[in-house]
Scaffold this active site. Structure first.
Site, PDB file in Angstrom:
ATOM      1  N   TYR A  39      -1.140  39.132  32.625  1.00  0.00           N
ATOM      2  CA  TYR A  39      -0.046  39.369  33.560  1.00  0.00           C
ATOM      3  C   TYR A  39      -0.638  39.942  34.839  1.00  0.00           C
ATOM      4  O   TYR A  39      -1.678  39.467  35.291  1.00  0.00           O
ATOM      5  CB  TYR A  39       1.012  40.277  32.907  1.00  0.00           C
ATOM      6  CG  TYR A  39       2.371  40.133  33.558  1.00  0.00           C
ATOM      7  CD1 TYR A  39       2.950  38.880  33.726  1.00  0.00           C
ATOM      8  CD2 TYR A  39       3.057  41.242  34.022  1.00  0.00           C
ATOM      9  CE1 TYR A  39       4.180  38.738  34.337  1.00  0.00           C
ATOM     10  CE2 TYR A  39       4.292  41.119  34.628  1.00  0.00           C
ATOM     11  CZ  TYR A  39       4.848  39.856  34.793  1.00  0.00           C
ATOM     12  OH  TYR A  39       6.062  39.720  35.401  1.00  0.00           O
ATOM     13  N   LYS A  94      14.100  19.320  14.886  1.00  0.00           N
ATOM     14  CA  LYS A  94      13.303  18.347  15.634  1.00  0.00           C
ATOM     15  C   LYS A  94      12.060  19.017  16.216  1.00  0.00           C
ATOM     16  O   LYS A  94      10.952  18.464  16.172  1.00  0.00           O
ATOM     17  CB  LYS A  94      14.161  17.768  16.759  1.00  0.00           C
ATOM     18  CG  LYS A  94      13.601  16.498  17.364  1.00  0.00           C
ATOM     19  CD  LYS A  94      13.972  15.313  16.510  1.00  0.00           C
ATOM     20  CE  LYS A  94      13.560  14.007  17.143  1.00  0.00           C
ATOM     21  NZ  LYS A  94      14.234  12.865  16.539  1.00  0.00           N
ATOM     22  N   ALA A 197      23.573   2.840  20.570  1.00  0.00           N
ATOM     23  CA  ALA A 197      22.257   3.188  21.124  1.00  0.00           C
ATOM     24  C   ALA A 197      21.120   2.575  20.318  1.00  0.00           C
ATOM     25  O   ALA A 197      20.214   1.941  20.867  1.00  0.00           O
ATOM     26  CB  ALA A 197      22.119   4.708  21.181  1.00  0.00           C
ATOM     27  N   ASN A 289      22.963   6.525   7.506  1.00  0.00           N
ATOM     28  CA  ASN A 289      22.611   7.657   6.664  1.00  0.00           C
ATOM     29  C   ASN A 289      23.749   8.682   6.708  1.00  0.00           C
ATOM     30  O   ASN A 289      24.190   9.028   7.799  1.00  0.00           O
ATOM     31  CB  ASN A 289      21.323   8.302   7.196  1.00  0.00           C
ATOM     32  CG  ASN A 289      20.545   9.056   6.153  1.00  0.00           C
ATOM     33  OD1 ASN A 289      21.025   9.288   5.054  1.00  0.00           O
ATOM     34  ND2 ASN A 289      19.348   9.474   6.520  1.00  0.00           N
ATOM     35  N   ASN A 318      12.065   6.282   9.125  1.00  0.00           N
ATOM     36  CA  ASN A 318      12.237   7.652   9.582  1.00  0.00           C
ATOM     37  C   ASN A 318      11.594   7.814  10.957  1.00  0.00           C
ATOM     38  O   ASN A 318      10.413   7.508  11.133  1.00  0.00           O
ATOM     39  CB  ASN A 318      11.585   8.605   8.572  1.00  0.00           C
ATOM     40  CG  ASN A 318      11.954  10.051   8.815  1.00  0.00           C
ATOM     41  OD1 ASN A 318      12.062  10.499   9.950  1.00  0.00           O
ATOM     42  ND2 ASN A 318      12.139  10.796   7.740  1.00  0.00           N
ATOM     43  N   ASN A 319      12.359   8.330  11.921  1.00  0.00           N
ATOM     44  CA  ASN A 319      11.847   8.490  13.281  1.00  0.00           C
ATOM     45  C   ASN A 319      10.647   9.419  13.376  1.00  0.00           C
ATOM     46  O   ASN A 319       9.896   9.357  14.355  1.00  0.00           O
ATOM     47  CB  ASN A 319      12.950   9.013  14.207  1.00  0.00           C
ATOM     48  CG  ASN A 319      14.025   7.999  14.480  1.00  0.00           C
ATOM     49  OD1 ASN A 319      14.112   6.977  13.793  1.00  0.00           O
ATOM     50  ND2 ASN A 319      14.852   8.247  15.476  1.00  0.00           N
TER      51      ASN A 319
END
Length: 392
Positions: A39, A94, A197, A289, A318-319
């Protein structure tokens, strides 16, 4: 005070108690010298350097390895428009996946507005703090405009995972399913059930990845998209123009007659007799899902390969197979955007991980496979450099 409707003995609630994220320091703070470096007065020297050369922010702050996970809570999982506060557990989750699988730091940002202009303005104002923007759980059709505008306004990658993450993993899975069945992508007749989408992105990604767009038929809740159908939104009208060369009309049963592939991204139920009308040796990806468009056991009576979005059946689309590695590669490249070639490269990389050991129950890697994210990151980095969008 905790709600009386919550079962506090449920291990799900116990795991989420206090949230799933925390901030940790990466530097020591145990002495006066540490404080003076981290700092004041030392930090001023870094600030002055960045002010003189803004690109140094990537070297001397967290920007180069951090993304914002942004939602307005309008289309969360299968729960619908539950708002920003109720969306926070998903956004935290996420962020945890980003860190665990891609080594990417992520910050959940849940916006208390569903106005397109306000969302765009807010994300643009926040963007200097991040190396990328992951849009999440924003309802269609607003998600298309939000992503398009942010992509035009920001010099960093913008990625709507509900669209492109799903589409990338679908392309990877279809590549491997076609290989397993000794088929070519360009010879397949594909039906996409759903024009939201995910359906729009899947259609465009398949066309970019080698499927003949004229052999793709897209259906929504009112039936097949074709140019003569009245009442199409601009996005659906665009899809209708470059797909369905035979100008098929009718409903999902008509579309599936003789089709090789069904990709369900709608949540609507598809009758068994419609699947039975597909060509022999077919492929079904029923991705809604928790309730797939057609139950895997039912689909398996009529086709050769079945995938779902669920972890309790084989071939989970699965993303998490895509987004951690995509952002890792894009951040390592210091990419200004994510191109179609980068997305196709990600799909190829996911497919390649299990390409030598394909079976009908293993056309994609496990979401927990540690080989996936590094393979995707390397492929995305290389593609970013080939496309000229890399700054590193």
């Amino acid at each position: 005070m905790p709600s009386s409707s919550v079962d506090h003995s449920d291990p799900v609630f116990e795991l989420h108690r206090g949230g799933k994220l925390a901030v940790a320091s990466t530097v020591p703070l145990t002495s006066r010298e540490d404080l003076s470096l981290a700092y004041t007065p030392g930090v001023a020297k870094v600030c002055e350097a960045i002010a003189a050369d803004p690109e140094l922010v990537d070297d001397y702050t967290w920007v180069s390895h951090t993304v914002a996970v942004v939602t307005d809570g309008s289309a969360v999982l299968g729960l619908g428009n539950i708002g920003p506060r109720a969306a926070m557990p998903v956004m935290e989750g996420k962020a945890v996946l980003f860190k665990q699988f891609g080594g990417v730091d992520a910050v959940p940002i849940c916006l208390d507005t569903q106005d397109v202009d306000q969302i765009v303005a807010t994300v643009v104002a926040l963007a200097p703090s991040f190396g990328g923007i992951n849009l999440e759980d924003i309802s269609a059709p607003r998600c298309f405009e939000i992503e398009r505008r942010l992509d035009e306004l920001l010099p960093i990658p913008v990625f709507h995972d509900d669209q492109h993450g799903t589409a990338i993993v679908v392309l990877a899975a279809l590549r491997n399913a076609a290989t397993l069945l000794n088929r070519k992508l360009g010879d397949l007749r594909v039906v996409v059930s759903g024009a939201g989408a995910a359906g729009v992105a899947v259609t465009r990604m398949l066309a970019a990845g080698g499927v003949n767009p004229g052999e793709i038929v897209v259906c929504d809740s009112r039936g097949v998209l074709h140019p003569d159908r009245e009442g199409l939104t601009p996005v659906k009208a665009e899809l209708a123009e470059f797909t369905n060369a035979a100008r098929c009309q009718g409903g999902i049963t008509d579309a599936l007659r003789g089709a090789d592939v069904l990709i369900g991204v709608s949540g609507g139920q598809i009758p068994e007799q419609a699947v039975a009308g597909m060509a022999p040796g077919g492929i079904v990806f029923a991705l809604a899902n928790p309730t797939p468009e057609v139950h895997p056991d039912v689909a398996g009576r009529h086709v050769a390969v079945v995938a779902t979005g669920r972890s309790d059946f084989p071939n989970q689309i699965n993303n998490v197979l895509a987004f951690p590695g995509i952002f890792r590669g894009a951040l390592d490249a210091r990419a200004t955007r994510i191109t179609d070639n980068m997305k196709v490269a990600a799909a190829d990389a996911i497919a390649s991980v299990v390409a030598e050991n394909l079976t009908a129950d293993a056309i994609v890697p496990s979401p927990l496979d540690p080989r996936v994210a590094p393979a995707v990151a390397e492929a995305v980095l290389d593609a970013a450099r080939r496309d000229g969008v890399a700054r590193a």
